[in-house]
Motif scaffolding. Structure first.
Motif, short mmCIF file in Angstrom:
data_model
loop_
_atom_site.label_atom_id
_atom_site.label_comp_id
_atom_site.label_asym_id
_atom_site.label_seq_id
_atom_site.Cartn_x
_atom_site.Cartn_y
_atom_site.Cartn_z
N ARG A 6 -1.63 17.96 42.94
CA ARG A 6 -2.55 17.17 43.77
C ARG A 6 -4.00 17.47 43.43
O ARG A 6 -4.84 16.58 43.35
CB ARG A 6 -2.27 17.45 45.26
CG ARG A 6 -0.99 16.82 45.78
CD ARG A 6 -0.99 16.81 47.31
NE ARG A 6 -0.99 18.16 47.84
CZ ARG A 6 0.11 18.87 48.11
NH1 ARG A 6 1.30 18.36 47.87
NH2 ARG A 6 0.02 20.09 48.62
N GLU A 7 -4.30 18.75 43.21
CA GLU A 7 -5.67 19.11 42.87
C GLU A 7 -6.08 18.55 41.52
O GLU A 7 -7.18 18.03 41.35
CB GLU A 7 -5.82 20.64 42.86
CG GLU A 7 -7.26 21.09 42.63
CD GLU A 7 -7.42 22.59 42.73
OE1 GLU A 7 -8.55 23.07 42.58
OE2 GLU A 7 -6.40 23.29 42.96
N ALA A 8 -5.16 18.63 40.54
CA ALA A 8 -5.46 18.08 39.22
C ALA A 8 -5.67 16.58 39.29
O ALA A 8 -6.56 16.03 38.63
CB ALA A 8 -4.32 18.41 38.25
N THR A 9 -4.87 15.91 40.10
CA THR A 9 -5.01 14.46 40.26
C THR A 9 -6.35 14.12 40.90
O THR A 9 -7.04 13.19 40.49
CB THR A 9 -3.87 13.90 41.11
OG1 THR A 9 -2.62 14.20 40.47
CG2 THR A 9 -4.00 12.39 41.28
N ALA A 10 -6.73 14.90 41.90
CA ALA A 10 -8.02 14.66 42.57
C ALA A 10 -9.17 14.86 41.60
O ALA A 10 -10.14 14.08 41.58
CB ALA A 10 -8.16 15.60 43.77
N HIS A 11 -9.10 15.92 40.77
CA HIS A 11 -10.15 16.16 39.78
C HIS A 11 -10.22 15.00 38.78
O HIS A 11 -11.31 14.57 38.39
CB HIS A 11 -9.89 17.47 39.04
CG HIS A 11 -10.32 18.69 39.81
ND1 HIS A 11 -11.64 18.99 40.04
CD2 HIS A 11 -9.60 19.66 40.41
CE1 HIS A 11 -11.73 20.11 40.74
NE2 HIS A 11 -10.50 20.54 40.98
N ARG A 12 -9.06 14.51 38.35
CA ARG A 12 -9.02 13.42 37.39
C ARG A 12 -9.66 12.17 37.97
O ARG A 12 -10.45 11.49 37.31
CB ARG A 12 -7.58 13.14 36.96
CG ARG A 12 -7.46 11.99 35.95
CD ARG A 12 -6.00 11.76 35.57
NE ARG A 12 -5.18 11.43 36.71
CZ ARG A 12 -5.13 10.22 37.28
NH1 ARG A 12 -5.87 9.23 36.81
NH2 ARG A 12 -4.35 10.01 38.32
N LEU A 13 -9.31 11.85 39.22
CA LEU A 13 -9.86 10.66 39.86
C LEU A 13 -11.37 10.78 40.06
O LEU A 13 -12.13 9.83 39.84
CB LEU A 13 -9.17 10.43 41.21
CG LEU A 13 -7.70 10.02 41.14
CD1 LEU A 13 -7.09 9.99 42.53
CD2 LEU A 13 -7.53 8.66 40.47
#
Length: 302
Positions: free
Chosen positions: A44-51
């Motif tokens: 979830r954190e990696a996805t948030a950073h990517r977005l």
């Protein structure tokens, strides 16, 4: 028959298989839950950073990504270092230019024309080449955002830039051989947008001279040929004929030692630019070719 033999018999294994499968399934589900509970926060954190990264630097909103790749960045460092003779200063200026580019496109209207390495190369290199004076002429500006950035980069170097811009302000970006179309940012190409962006550069931006017209028009040239420029950025008509005319004019108004920057030099999409410069340098000229970085050629007026 003892209990161990009984459990190993084919009949017993068939009878006990459903129970064993049920146990295995429960174990698998428990392990899966444990793995998911450990991995999901990281995912979830990696996805948030990517977005977030995509919103800040991606193509959404401006039509051009500002995401940087390792190879092109290292190549730009090397090219700017070769032009300036100072590797540390080249790395510092390119990094500063990149942060400035992102900030300007976040705060301004429209965008800076060109690829990320091309823009950072110009912003980073020009101050390092030590122009003889602080008079800047930009031929072709789109939204004025590059000039805004150049003013700030010159000021960071202790200079006091005075900016002049020549552009037809036709509402869209014009180039011979292309069909005029609205900019991907949705912002009209006009003087109001340029003034809005120049305000981000403070007093020097607000004091900029803007001459509306094509650079080959005698009236336009007469209006701004009242001084010798220390920096001339040629980014107008990309046809071979148009570039030759702009280079000839640059020779007339460049101060001794001036830096002339020819944008999109060597870009396969604009072959007329390289053709024009190569032809121009064969003639008697006071422009000396210094080198190139990220599809921009740098020349010095003798």
């Amino acid at each position: 028959m003892n209990s161990r033999s009984l459990l190993r018999s084919p009949v017993s294994r068939r009878l006990l298989r459903p129970v064993a499968d049920l146990i295995d399934q429960r174990i698998d589900r428990r392990v899966e839950r444990q793995v998911r509970s450990a991995v999901d926060p990281a995912v979830r954190e990696a996805t948030a950073h990517r977005l977030t990264h995509e919103l800040l630097l991606g193509s959404t909103g401006r039509g051009l990504s500002r995401v940087v790749a390792d190879g092109p960045l290292k190549r730009l460092y090397a090219e700017v270092a070769e032009l300036s003779g100072d590797r540390d200063a080249a790395v510092r200026n390119v990094a500063t230019a990149y942060r400035l580019l992102v900030a300007l496109e976040s705060l301004g209207v429209g965008r800076v024309a060109g690829g990320t390495m091309n823009i950072c190369g110009k912003l980073g290199t020009i101050p390092l080449l030590d122009p003889p004076n602080d008079e800047i002429l930009e031929i072709g500006t789109l939204y004025g955002m590059f000039s805004t950035g150049l003013v700030r980069m010159m000021e960071r170097d202790g200079r006091s830039p005075s900016l002049t811009i020549v552009d037809p302000f036709a509402g869209v970006q014009l180039q011979p051989g292309t069909n005029p179309r609205p900019d991907p940012t949705g912002t009209p190409v006009d003087e109001h947008a340029v003034r809005t962006n120049l305000a981000l550069a403070g007093p020097a931006g607000a004091a900029a001279r803007i001459q509306r017209g094509f650079s080959e028009d005698p009236e336009t040239r007469a209006a701004v040929s009242d001084r010798g420029y220390g920096v001339i950025v040629v980014d107008g008509d990309h046809s071979a004929k148009g570039v030759r005319l702009d280079l000839q004019w640059a020779e007339e108004i460049a101060a001794p030692g001036a830096i002339v920057v020819l944008d999109d030099y060597g870009d396969p999409g604009w072959p007329g630019i390289k053709e024009a410069l190569d032809d121009h340098l064969k003639d008697g000229t006071r422009l000396t070719y210094l080198g190139k970085a990220a599809h921009s050629a740098y020349l010095r007026a003798t």
